[in-house]
Design a protein around this motif. Sequence first.
Motif, short mmCIF file in Angstrom:
data_model
loop_
_atom_site.label_atom_id
_atom_site.label_comp_id
_atom_site.label_asym_id
_atom_site.label_seq_id
_atom_site.Cartn_x
_atom_site.Cartn_y
_atom_site.Cartn_z
N GLY A 72 0.81 -1.21 0.00
CA GLY A 72 0.00 0.00 0.00
C GLY A 72 0.83 1.25 0.00
O GLY A 72 0.53 2.24 -0.70
N ILE A 73 1.90 1.22 0.73
CA ILE A 73 2.81 2.39 0.78
C ILE A 73 3.49 2.57 -0.58
O ILE A 73 3.60 3.69 -1.09
CB ILE A 73 3.84 2.21 1.91
N ASP A 112 2.32 1.63 -3.47
CA ASP A 112 1.31 2.10 -4.42
C ASP A 112 1.06 3.60 -4.28
O ASP A 112 0.93 4.31 -5.27
CB ASP A 112 0.00 1.35 -4.23
N ARG A 113 1.02 4.08 -3.05
CA ARG A 113 0.79 5.52 -2.83
C ARG A 113 2.00 6.34 -3.29
O ARG A 113 1.85 7.44 -3.79
CB ARG A 113 0.50 5.80 -1.35
N GLY A 118 1.94 6.21 -7.17
CA GLY A 118 0.67 6.59 -7.81
C GLY A 118 0.42 8.01 -7.80
O GLY A 118 0.55 8.94 -8.43
#
Length: 79
Positions: free
Chosen positions: A72-73, A75-76, A79
């Motif tokens: 998740g980190i 991806d952020r 992104g």
Amino acid sequence: MSTMNISLPESLKSFVDRQVSSRGYGTSSEYVRELIRKDQDREHLRGLLLAGAMSPAEAHADADYFAGLRAGIRDRATG
């Protein structure tokens, strides 16, 4: 702003005076205010930690859980 007078033994007053001069505080009051703010922050953090420790677990903290957090980190960040 309110005024509060405190009495200190000479050894503590000397310590405060050294801290004020060596750490860039303008006055002993600034130093004491900073100590109080840090104590408030510590107390707040302690409350958050205790609340977290008493809350029910939402997910198991195993390898898959941490892999998901890392993904998740990533991806952020990309992104």
